[in-house]
Design a protein around this motif. Structure first.
Motif, PDB file in Angstrom:
ATOM      1  N   MET A  43       0.868  -1.061   0.203  1.00  0.00           N
ATOM      2  CA  MET A  43      -0.046   0.097   0.055  1.00  0.00           C
ATOM      3  C   MET A  43       0.664   1.338   0.100  1.00  0.00           C
ATOM      4  SD  MET A  43      -3.295  -0.719  -0.069  1.00  0.00           S
ATOM      5  CE  MET A  43      -3.399  -2.666  -0.698  1.00  0.00           C
ATOM      6  N   GLY A  44       0.357   2.501  -0.762  1.00  0.00           N
ATOM      7  CA  GLY A  44       1.009   3.439  -0.963  1.00  0.00           C
ATOM      8  C   GLY A  44       2.120   3.562  -1.915  1.00  0.00           C
ATOM      9  N   PHE A  45       1.991   2.552  -2.732  1.00  0.00           N
ATOM     10  CA  PHE A  45       2.662   2.659  -3.846  1.00  0.00           C
ATOM     11  C   PHE A  45       2.206   2.025  -5.137  1.00  0.00           C
ATOM     12  CE2 PHE A  45       5.664   1.390  -0.637  1.00  0.00           C
ATOM     13  CZ  PHE A  45       6.985   2.083  -1.051  1.00  0.00           C
ATOM     14  N   GLY A  46       2.347   2.867  -6.451  1.00  0.00           N
ATOM     15  CA  GLY A  46       1.846   2.418  -7.838  1.00  0.00           C
ATOM     16  C   GLY A  46       0.894   3.578  -7.982  1.00  0.00           C
ATOM     17  N   HIS A  47       0.473   3.994  -9.096  1.00  0.00           N
ATOM     18  CA  HIS A  47      -0.634   4.775  -9.483  1.00  0.00           C
ATOM     19  C   HIS A  47      -1.026   4.565 -10.959  1.00  0.00           C
ATOM     20  CE1 HIS A  47      -2.873   8.361  -9.825  1.00  0.00           C
ATOM     21  NE2 HIS A  47      -2.959   8.242  -8.607  1.00  0.00           N
ATOM     22  N   ALA A  94       3.826  12.842  -3.160  1.00  0.00           N
ATOM     23  CA  ALA A  94       4.664  11.803  -2.288  1.00  0.00           C
ATOM     24  C   ALA A  94       5.824  12.609  -1.975  1.00  0.00           C
ATOM     25  CB  ALA A  94       4.893  10.558  -2.963  1.00  0.00           C
ATOM     26  N   THR A  95       6.625  13.434  -2.984  1.00  0.00           N
ATOM     27  CA  THR A  95       7.838  14.043  -2.643  1.00  0.00           C
ATOM     28  C   THR A  95       7.496  15.069  -1.790  1.00  0.00           C
ATOM     29  OG1 THR A  95       8.111  13.813  -5.289  1.00  0.00           O
ATOM     30  CG2 THR A  95       9.543  15.096  -4.003  1.00  0.00           C
ATOM     31  N   ILE A  96       6.543  15.616  -1.729  1.00  0.00           N
ATOM     32  CA  ILE A  96       6.523  16.857  -0.659  1.00  0.00           C
ATOM     33  C   ILE A  96       6.091  16.260   0.628  1.00  0.00           C
ATOM     34  CG2 ILE A  96       4.989  18.811  -0.096  1.00  0.00           C
ATOM     35  CD1 ILE A  96       4.569  19.291  -3.253  1.00  0.00           C
ATOM     36  N   LEU A  97       5.352  15.220   0.809  1.00  0.00           N
ATOM     37  CA  LEU A  97       4.884  14.580   2.091  1.00  0.00           C
ATOM     38  C   LEU A  97       6.125  13.875   2.484  1.00  0.00           C
ATOM     39  CD1 LEU A  97       1.189  13.523   1.321  1.00  0.00           C
ATOM     40  CD2 LEU A  97       2.000  15.303   3.030  1.00  0.00           C
ATOM     41  N   ARG A  98       6.744  13.463   1.912  1.00  0.00           N
ATOM     42  CA  ARG A  98       8.222  12.780   2.403  1.00  0.00           C
ATOM     43  C   ARG A  98       8.822  13.685   3.117  1.00  0.00           C
ATOM     44  NH1 ARG A  98      10.875  11.493  -2.099  1.00  0.00           N
ATOM     45  NH2 ARG A  98      10.152   9.581  -2.447  1.00  0.00           N
ATOM     46  N   ASP A  99       9.215  14.998   2.467  1.00  0.00           N
ATOM     47  CA  ASP A  99       9.854  15.980   3.112  1.00  0.00           C
ATOM     48  C   ASP A  99       9.180  16.199   4.541  1.00  0.00           C
ATOM     49  OD1 ASP A  99      12.076  17.526   2.641  1.00  0.00           O
ATOM     50  OD2 ASP A  99      10.941  19.423   2.442  1.00  0.00           O
ATOM     51  N   TRP A 100       7.841  16.450   4.645  1.00  0.00           N
ATOM     52  CA  TRP A 100       7.090  16.933   5.893  1.00  0.00           C
ATOM     53  C   TRP A 100       7.378  15.646   6.526  1.00  0.00           C
ATOM     54  CZ3 TRP A 100       5.334  21.014   8.086  1.00  0.00           C
ATOM     55  CH2 TRP A 100       5.424  22.404   7.273  1.00  0.00           C
ATOM     56  N   SER A 101       7.274  14.411   6.211  1.00  0.00           N
ATOM     57  CA  SER A 101       7.554  13.297   7.285  1.00  0.00           C
ATOM     58  C   SER A 101       9.020  13.454   7.803  1.00  0.00           C
ATOM     59  CB  SER A 101       7.432  12.066   6.410  1.00  0.00           C
ATOM     60  OG  SER A 101       7.592  10.936   7.343  1.00  0.00           O
ATOM     61  N   ARG A 102       9.803  13.695   7.419  1.00  0.00           N
ATOM     62  CA  ARG A 102      11.164  13.930   7.997  1.00  0.00           C
ATOM     63  C   ARG A 102      11.107  15.111   8.785  1.00  0.00           C
ATOM     64  NH1 ARG A 102      14.559  17.435   6.924  1.00  0.00           N
ATOM     65  NH2 ARG A 102      13.753  17.763   4.773  1.00  0.00           N
ATOM     66  N   ASN A 147       2.993   6.845  -3.910  1.00  0.00           N
ATOM     67  CA  ASN A 147       2.115   7.610  -4.245  1.00  0.00           C
ATOM     68  C   ASN A 147       1.747   8.532  -2.825  1.00  0.00           C
ATOM     69  OD1 ASN A 147      -0.078   6.343  -2.451  1.00  0.00           O
ATOM     70  ND2 ASN A 147       0.160   4.801  -4.118  1.00  0.00           N
ATOM     71  N   VAL A 148       0.663   9.394  -3.064  1.00  0.00           N
ATOM     72  CA  VAL A 148       0.322  10.368  -1.839  1.00  0.00           C
ATOM     73  C   VAL A 148      -0.066   9.746  -0.714  1.00  0.00           C
ATOM     74  CG1 VAL A 148      -2.017  10.391  -2.362  1.00  0.00           C
ATOM     75  CG2 VAL A 148      -1.009  12.514  -1.634  1.00  0.00           C
ATOM     76  N   ASP A 149      -0.296   8.383  -0.583  1.00  0.00           N
ATOM     77  CA  ASP A 149      -0.769   7.748   0.709  1.00  0.00           C
ATOM     78  C   ASP A 149       0.365   7.221   1.487  1.00  0.00           C
ATOM     79  OD1 ASP A 149      -3.679   7.967   0.472  1.00  0.00           O
ATOM     80  OD2 ASP A 149      -3.859   6.724  -0.885  1.00  0.00           O
TER      81      ASP A 149
END
Ligand code: CMC
Length: 376
Positions: free
Chosen positions: A257-261, A271-279, A310-312
Motif C-alpha cells: 500500500m502507498g505504491f503505484g498509480h 509524495a515528494t512533498i509529503l516525504r519532506d514533511w514526514s522527515r 503515491n500520496v498515501d
C-alpha cells in the motif's frame, strides 16, 4: 446485442469528459489545480485559498479569502436534531462509515443546500466546513470527550486538528496539515470524484454525489491505502526488517500500500512533498522511526517492482506523529478532497450529460425459459 469492442478494464486511459479543474502529467510527475502547480500552492497557499481556486476557477484576493474563511467558520455547527442522530451511531463503527452515513443523513436536514445546480456552491462550502465537525464529534465521543466548539479563530487545518484531537495545534502542525489538505484537495477523475460526477450526472443532488464519493474513497486501493500503510509499518517494526517483509509480501503477490498509480509513471509529486514533511515532523518530534522504515520500504519496492510511492505512503506517518489514530487518516483525506469533489459536481451541473458507458456482453444468449416446475 452491441458490437464487440475493445474493453478498457478499469476504464484505463479512457477520456470521459472535459474539465478545467485539475491536470495530471503522469510522465513528468506534475499536478496542476486550475493551472497552478501544486508545488507552488504547497509552498505559499492555504487550504481555504485552494478550495476557493477549485470552486471559482481563480485565486481569491485578500478580501475574498477573508470572506470565505469567515463563511466556512460559520458553517461548522451541526443542526441539533442531526447531532442527536449522530450521537446514536455505534462507537464501534469505522469513521469513514460514519462519515458516509452522516453526509447522507445531513441532507435530510438541509434540503436547500442539496438541490442540483449553481446554488450547490452553498452546499459545497457547507460540506467542506462541517466534515471536520462530524468526524471530530464522533471521534471525541468514542474517546469520552465533548463535541468541538466552532472555533472561528482557527483556519480549516487548525480546526481539523482541534476538532479531531481536542487540543490546540502548534504552528508547525497547522502548516503541515494545511499542506496535506492542499495536496489531497483534487486529483482529476480519481475513482471517488468519478463516482461523484456519475451521481451528479443523473441530476441527483450534491449530498448524494458526496455520499457516493465518501463510500468510494474508503476502499484500500484508493483513500483507504494510507491507513493500511501504517499497518504495514507496525508489522515491519524497524528499517532493517523492511527488505525481508516487503519481499515476503511481494512473493505472495500482495500489494504494498502507498505504491503505484494508474496515472503517474514517475514519482507522484505529492509524495515528494509529503516525504519532506514526514522527515521534518519526525525531526521536530524527535521520532524518525516511521520515516526511516518508509525510506527502507521505498528502496526495496522500487528495486523489486519499479514502483514509486503515491500520496498515501507518507501521509500516515505525518498524521501519526500529530496523534491521529489510523482510522482517521481517510476521513482527513475526505475533509480535503470534498473541495475537489464538489468543484467537479458543480462543473458537471454546468455542462451535464448523463454518464453511462456500455459493457461488452460476454454472457449466454437465447436460452429457453423453463417454468419453475420443469427445472431439475
Ligand atoms: N504493490 C505491488 N504490486 C503492485 C502495486 C503495489 N502497490 N501496484 C501495482 N502493482 C502491480 C500489480 O500487481 C500488477 O502486476 P502484474 O501485472 O504482475 O499483475 C501491475 O503492477 C499493474 O497493477 P494494476 O493494478 O493493473 O494497476 P492499476 O493502475 O490498476 O493500479 C493502484 C493502481 C493504485 C490500484 C495500484 O497501484 C495499487 O493497488 N496500489 C496500492 C494501493 C494504493 O496505494 N492506493 C492509493 C492510490 S493513490 C491515492 C489514492 O487514490 O488514494
Amino acid at each position: 446485442m452491441a458490437e464487440t469492442t475493445e474493453v478498457q478494464r478499469g476504464l484505463e486511459d479512457v477520456v470521459a469528459l472535459e474539465s478545467r479543474i485539475c491536470f495530471i502529467d503522469g510522465k513528468q510527475g506534475r499536478l496542476l489545480y486550475q493551472g497552478y502547480d501544486i508545488r507552488d500552492l504547497a509552498k505559499g497557499a492555504t487550504f481555504e485559498e485552494v478550495a476557493y481556486l477549485l470552486w471559482y476557477g481563480r485565486l481569491p484576493n485578500a478580501a475574498q479569502l477573508a470572506e470565505l474563511r469567515v463563511r466556512l467558520a460559520g458553517l461548522r455547527t451541526l443542526p441539533a436534531p442531526f447531532a442527536e442522530r449522530l450521537a446514536a451511531f455505534p462507537v464501534s463503527a469505522h469513521p469513514m462509515d460514519v462519515l458516509r452515513c452522516a453526509v447522507s443523513e445531513l441532507a435530510l436536514f438541509e434540503p436547500d443546500e442539496t438541490r442540483p445546480g449553481p446554488s450547490s456552491i452553498g452546499g459545497a462550502q457547507r460540506l467542506a466546513a462541517v466534515i471536520p465537525t462530524i468526524v471530530g464529534t464522533f471521534h471525541r465521543r468514542r474517546m469520552g470527550r465533548a463535541p468541538p466548539d466552532p472555533r472561528p479563530d482557527l483556519s480549516a487545518a487548525g480546526y481539523l486538528l482541534y476538532a479531531l484531537l481536542d487540543r490546540e495545534p502548534t504552528e508547525l502542525e497547522s502548516r503541515c496539515l494545511d499542506v496535506a489538505l492542499i495536496l489531497h484537495a483534487d486529483h482529476e477523475l480519481n475513482a471517488s470524484t468519478f463516482a461523484a460526477r456519475v451521481t451528479a450526472s443523473t441530476l441527483s443532488d450534491l449530498y448524494s454525489a458526496i455520499t457516493s464519493a465518501v463510500g468510494t474513497l474508503k476502499g484500500p486501493l484508493h483513500g483507504g491505502a494510507n491507513e493500511r500503510v501504517m499497518e504495514l509499518l507496525a508489522a515491519i517494526g524497524s528499517p532493517d526488517r523492511a527488505e525481508a517483509a516487503v519481499k515476503e509480501r511481494l512473493a505472495k503477490h500482495e500489494r504494498i500500500m502507498g505504491f503505484g498509480h494508474r496515472v503517474y509513471k514517475v514519482e507522484d509529486p505529492r509524495a515528494t512533498i509529503l516525504r519532506d514533511w514526514s522527515r521534518r515532523m519526525g525531526e521536530t518530534k524527535g521520532d524518525l522511526h516511521y520515516f526511516e522504515i518508509l525510506r527502507a520500504v521505498e528502496e526495496v519496492v522500487h528495486r523489486e517492482k519499479g514502483l514509486y510511492p503515491n500520496v498515501d505512503l507518507y501521509s500516515g506517518s505525518v498524521y501519526t506523529l500529530m496523534g491521529f489514530p489510523p482510522d482517521l487518516f481517510t476521513p482527513i483525506f475526505a475533509a480535503s478532497r470534498v473541495a475537489g469533489w464538489t468543484a467537479h459536481v458543480l462543473e458537471e451541473y454546468d455542462d451535464l450529460r448523463l454518464i453511462r458507458p456500455t459493457a461488452k456482453y460476454v454472457g449466454a444468449v437465447d436460452l429457453a425459459y423453463t417454468p419453475i416446475g420443469g427445472r431439475p
